[in-house]
Design a protein around this motif. Structure first.
Motif, short mmCIF file in Angstrom:
data_model
loop_
_atom_site.label_atom_id
_atom_site.label_comp_id
_atom_site.label_asym_id
_atom_site.label_seq_id
_atom_site.Cartn_x
_atom_site.Cartn_y
_atom_site.Cartn_z
N ARG A 242 -1.29 12.09 37.91
CA ARG A 242 -2.08 11.22 37.05
C ARG A 242 -3.46 11.11 37.69
O ARG A 242 -3.67 11.60 38.80
N THR A 243 -4.39 10.47 37.01
CA THR A 243 -5.74 10.34 37.57
C THR A 243 -6.07 8.88 37.80
O THR A 243 -5.51 7.98 37.18
N LYS A 244 -6.98 8.65 38.74
CA LYS A 244 -7.39 7.28 39.04
C LYS A 244 -8.88 7.25 39.33
O LYS A 244 -9.49 8.24 39.73
N GLY A 245 -9.47 6.07 39.14
CA GLY A 245 -10.87 5.85 39.49
C GLY A 245 -11.84 6.51 38.54
O GLY A 245 -11.48 7.29 37.66
N LYS A 246 -13.11 6.22 38.74
CA LYS A 246 -14.16 6.79 37.89
C LYS A 246 -14.25 8.30 38.05
O LYS A 246 -14.65 9.01 37.12
N GLN A 247 -13.90 8.78 39.22
CA GLN A 247 -13.97 10.22 39.47
C GLN A 247 -12.77 10.97 38.90
O GLN A 247 -12.73 12.20 38.97
N GLN A 248 -11.82 10.20 38.35
CA GLN A 248 -10.61 10.81 37.78
C GLN A 248 -9.93 11.74 38.79
O GLN A 248 -9.54 12.87 38.47
N ARG A 249 -9.77 11.24 40.01
CA ARG A 249 -9.15 12.03 41.07
C ARG A 249 -7.65 12.12 40.82
O ARG A 249 -6.97 11.10 40.62
N PRO A 250 -7.08 13.33 40.88
CA PRO A 250 -5.64 13.48 40.64
C PRO A 250 -4.81 12.86 41.76
O PRO A 250 -5.14 12.97 42.94
N VAL A 251 -3.73 12.21 41.36
CA VAL A 251 -2.79 11.60 42.30
C VAL A 251 -1.39 12.08 41.95
O VAL A 251 -0.95 11.94 40.80
N ALA A 252 -0.69 12.62 42.93
CA ALA A 252 0.70 13.03 42.70
C ALA A 252 1.58 11.80 42.58
O ALA A 252 1.46 10.87 43.39
N HIS A 253 2.44 11.78 41.57
CA HIS A 253 3.27 10.59 41.39
C HIS A 253 4.74 10.91 41.09
O HIS A 253 5.57 10.00 41.02
N GLY A 254 5.08 12.19 40.92
CA GLY A 254 6.47 12.52 40.64
C GLY A 254 6.69 14.02 40.57
O GLY A 254 5.76 14.82 40.72
N VAL A 255 7.95 14.40 40.36
CA VAL A 255 8.31 15.81 40.24
C VAL A 255 9.33 15.97 39.12
O VAL A 255 10.06 15.04 38.77
N VAL A 256 9.36 17.17 38.58
CA VAL A 256 10.38 17.57 37.62
C VAL A 256 11.24 18.63 38.29
O VAL A 256 10.71 19.61 38.84
N TYR A 257 12.55 18.44 38.28
CA TYR A 257 13.44 19.44 38.87
C TYR A 257 14.65 19.65 37.96
O TYR A 257 14.98 18.80 37.12
N ARG A 258 15.29 20.78 38.14
CA ARG A 258 16.50 21.10 37.37
C ARG A 258 17.66 21.31 38.32
O ARG A 258 17.49 21.83 39.43
N ASP A 259 18.84 20.91 37.87
CA ASP A 259 20.04 21.10 38.68
C ASP A 259 20.66 22.46 38.40
O ASP A 259 20.10 23.27 37.66
N ALA A 260 21.83 22.72 39.00
CA ALA A 260 22.47 24.03 38.86
C ALA A 260 22.86 24.35 37.43
O ALA A 260 23.03 25.52 37.06
N LYS A 261 23.01 23.33 36.60
CA LYS A 261 23.36 23.52 35.19
C LYS A 261 22.14 23.66 34.30
O LYS A 261 22.27 23.81 33.08
N GLY A 262 20.97 23.57 34.91
CA GLY A 262 19.74 23.68 34.13
C GLY A 262 19.26 22.37 33.53
O GLY A 262 18.28 22.35 32.79
#
Length: 584
Positions: A242-262
């Motif tokens: 996501r972005t924050k501040g006037k400079q719209q600096r990217p901030v990591a906030h989560g991940v998407v992952y898949r299990d063995a079943k997809g």
């Protein structure tokens, strides 16, 4: 007096380390009671944590164990557990996982654009579950140049060594190599030591005296079970920003992952400015995942229809793999089965090592196969043809011939050399948007002339060791060095391919027989992709902590330093955060 005192202290520390290891894990072949390890398929669709670590490998395990002491940590590993798999835990089965090219293998094979066959780990514990076990620290100059705190580095090494490092038994072959190195002038003799010192030494091993492997996964014994969740077969597809501040600096906030079943899952960071996502997916996986998440060269990302979060042209650059070259020496005497134990650290930038003997391993089909362990065509280490000719058909032919030969042919061993650095570098690019597929990587072996010269000097030193008096019991007197070097491709070991002329230069030998020693690194280097705190440049709440950050491979084998780095940075993050939050 000071030198004697420190030698006395080092002996006491070494003895204490061995005793601690023996008491804790040497006889334990049962899987640890890790109540925090689960299949990703059992995870909720969404959950939140203070730290999310991507990659349960050589750096990720010690990092997770350390951070779990104070915070809620999620460790995501795309592979399975090493425990209960004798092909991982037993020294005698070394090479079997590397020969398994199935989708469920703990070793995922890849072939560089140079044509050299290689492997990347896909198992909790990472490359420490697959390698030849050699354990040695980085040099003091390496630590200084990296800007690390030497006291914390030393404490972090000891933390690792209390569980995974041992002194190897010195039998006949390895002893002959040691004495041969000393005879030809690779001096002084430094005895058994984990330290990286010019001369000849006996290094450590992660195999205990019973031949049982101890890996980075064992370092999870240090974890706080209430602070850690480990998910297996969890393949991360993307880091969320996501972005924050006037400079719209990217901030990591989560991940998407898949299990063995997809099935898709999400993990998010808890609210708090100090919470972070840490990528420890290895020298291929870390730059690959940054690119898949939109952090990388903008033009390349756009060509794959990936939304650019940060144009970071240095992601994937600086890829290096230390080239390995070897000479096989058939022996008139029986030799032990041994992996790397002795190393000659030369002043000209080449490391001389050795492995010996052969054993029967199992093919993925369960069929017994004769193999040379460290240097077997089953693992892709086929130096009898130049890199671009190492096709599946060529490998299959070498294996077929190998299995038809009398066992006496396999009585012998390899003397190998690996060059310092290296100076030659390449790059990594995406092939597609599937994180389970290998990216395209080029290492440019011997692109820099100094690398080639170091190989020439290393092979020349090996020749002298083979001709030494100390090594004479393991060499047929009628086989000249030139005969050994010019053995043809009809002999299915990793020697020189056929040429029309009778004699080939060592320079050509180095180019034709180049193999990997699995010490590749780079792609997210300090000063180019991450800062000296391993924070990704241009974004917040995201670090990379693993071998992808190295400019050069540390020591003669990097695994000790990668494990140390996981512990080291875990302690630093904890200390800095505790200080900033104002509690002890």
């Amino acid at each position: 007096m000071g030198l004697l005192w420190w030698r006395f202290v080092s002996v006491i520390v070494a003895l204490t380390t061995v005793l601690l290891c023996f008491n804790q894990v040497c006889h334990s072949q049962q899987a640890p009671n890790y109540t925090f390890v689960h299949e990703a398929s059992t995870a909720p669709a969404s959950a939140s944590y203070d730290y999310i670590i991507i990659g349960g490998g050589t750096a990720g395990c010690p990092l997770a164990a350390t951070l779990s002491q104070k915070y809620n940590v999620l460790l995501l590993e795309r592979g399975g557990s090493p425990y209960g798999n004798p092909n991982i835990t037993n020294l005698a089965a070394f090479g079997v996982p590397l020969a398994d090219n199935s989708p469920s293998s703990p070793a995922q094979r890849f072939i560089s654009e140079d044509g050299v066959i290689n492997s990347r780990a896909r198992v909790l514990g990472g490359g420490s579950c697959l390698n030849a076990g050699f354990y040695t620290r980085a040099s003091t100059n390496y630590v200084k140049n990296a800007g690390w705190d030497p006291n914390l580095v030393n404490l972090s090494y000891h933390w690792v060594e209390n569980i995974v490092a041992f002194e190897p038994p010195m039998l006949q072959w390895q002893s002959a190599v040691r004495d041969g190195l000393l005879e030809v002038g690779v001096l002084p003799f430094n005895g058994f030591t984990y330290d990286h010192i010019d001369g000849t030494k006996v290094g450590g091993t992660i195999f205990d005296r019973h031949g049982n492997r101890h890996t980075a996964a064992d370092l999870l014994k240090y974890a706080n079970p209430k602070g850690l969740t480990v998910l297996l077969h969890a393949t991360v597809h993307k880091i969320l920003f996501r972005t924050k501040g006037k400079q719209q600096r990217p901030v990591a906030h989560g991940v998407v992952y898949r299990d063995a079943k997809g099935v898709k899952h999400r993990a998010h960071l808890n609210k708090g400015s100090k919470n972070e996502i840490i990528v420890s997916a290895g020298a291929l996986g870390s730059p690959q995942l940054l690119m898949l998440s939109g952090v990388g060269p903008a033009q390349h990302l756009s060509s794959h229809n990936i939304t650019v979060v940060v144009d970071q042209p240095m992601v994937g650059q600086g890829m290096s793999d230390n080239p390995m070259n070897a000479i096989y020496v058939p022996s008139p005497s029986d030799v032990e089965v041994s992996l790397i134990q002795v190393v000659g650290i030369t002043k000209f930038g080449s490391y001389i090592e050795a492995a010996s003997g052969s054993n029967f391993g199992l093919a993925p089909t369960g069929t017994p196969q004769r193999n040379f362990g460290l240097l077997s065509p089953q693992t892709g280490q086929l130096g009898t043809v130049p890199p671009k000719q190492r096709t599946p058909e060529a490998i299959a032919k070498a294996i077929e011939v190998m299995n038809s030969l009398n066992s006496s042919v396999f009585r012998g061993g390899f003397l190998i050399e690996k060059i310092l650095g290296p100076l030659s570098t390449g790059h990594l690019e995406l092939r597609n948007k599937n994180p389970s597929d290998n990216p395209a990587v080029t290492f440019n072996y011997f692109k820099e002339p100094q690398d080639l010269q170091r190989c020439i000097d290393g092979v020349t030193t090996i020749e002298r060791v083979i001709e030494s008096r100390a090594f004479s019991n393991f060499k047929y007197p009628y086989l000249s060095i030139q005969a050994l070097i010019n053995m043809t491709a009809n002999f299915p070991v990793n020697l020189l391919p056929k040429h029309d002329n009778d004699s080939v230069s060592i320079e050509q030998y180095c180019k034709d027989t180049v193999m990997t020693i699995w010490h590749y690194h780079g792609g997210c280097q300090v000063g180019r992709v991450v800062d000296h705190d391993y924070k990704v440049l241009g974004v917040d709440a995201l670090r990379v902590i693993d071998g992808s950050t190295f400019n050069f491979s540390p020591g003669t084998n990097p695994q000790a330093t990668v494990m140390m780095l996981g512990r080291y940075m875990g302690v630093r993050i904890l200390n800095e955060r505790i200080a900033s939050e104002g509690f002890a």
